[in-house]
Design an enzyme around this catalytic site. Sequence first.
Site, mmCIF file in Angstrom:
data_model
loop_
_atom_site.group_PDB
_atom_site.id
_atom_site.type_symbol
_atom_site.label_atom_id
_atom_site.label_comp_id
_atom_site.label_asym_id
_atom_site.label_seq_id
_atom_site.Cartn_x
_atom_site.Cartn_y
_atom_site.Cartn_z
ATOM 1 N N ASP A 185 0.863 -1.176 0.000
ATOM 2 C CA ASP A 185 0.000 0.000 0.000
ATOM 3 C C ASP A 185 0.908 1.237 0.000
ATOM 4 O O ASP A 185 2.095 1.140 0.313
ATOM 5 C CB ASP A 185 -0.886 -0.059 1.243
ATOM 6 N N ASP A 220 -0.053 5.112 0.994
ATOM 7 C CA ASP A 220 -0.184 6.090 2.083
ATOM 8 C C ASP A 220 -0.203 5.404 3.448
ATOM 9 O O ASP A 220 -0.962 4.468 3.689
ATOM 10 C CB ASP A 220 -1.457 6.918 1.894
HETATM 11 MG MG LIG Z 1 -2.723 3.215 3.551
#
Ligand SMILES: [Mg+2]
Length: 175
Positions: A3, A5
């Site tokens: 992922d 962020d």
């Molecule tokens: Mg995230």
Amino acid sequence: MIDRDGVINEDSDDFIKSVAEWHPIPGSLEAIAALHRAGWRVAVVTNQSGIGRGLYDEATLGAIHDHMSARVRAAGGELAGVYYCPHLPDAGCECRKPKPGMFRALERELGLSVVGAPYIGDRLSDVEAAEAVGARPMLVRTGTGAATEGLLGERRVPVFDDLAAAADSLLAETR
Ligand SMILES: [Mg+2]
Ligand SMILES: [Zn+2]
């Protein structure tokens, strides 16, 4: 698969809307580089509803991802792909995590299966997305991960302080 962020870069409640707002979490770029050197193909899979919200456009997101890729390369790593969903949460698309669309695109484009492949994230939707495609969820405590840890329930998902620690664990498996 990772992922973005809250895992690679610091997250923000106000979204990451520009290159200037993109700040790598200490050790994350080096962790991607270490995985790359060990033979892993590292791809990023990220929800970017800020586009659907009109907070930034695809060109700006492209510039952010070019910057991220360049920073990864400067650290000695390489990103095999960056997959994002631009849609609003209620758009009903097939790509926003925990839906599997981005992982399916990754499988087509990179010519591999995500079954059993690690997916490192900080939200429950990351864990759920990994479970939905038969990947192997790993949680980090950066971003919203510390709060997510309390939502895991009966799941047996390994939790790490940050991406560097998660990568170390993966590297230790194969040494
Ligand atoms: Mg995230
Ligand atoms: Zn989508």
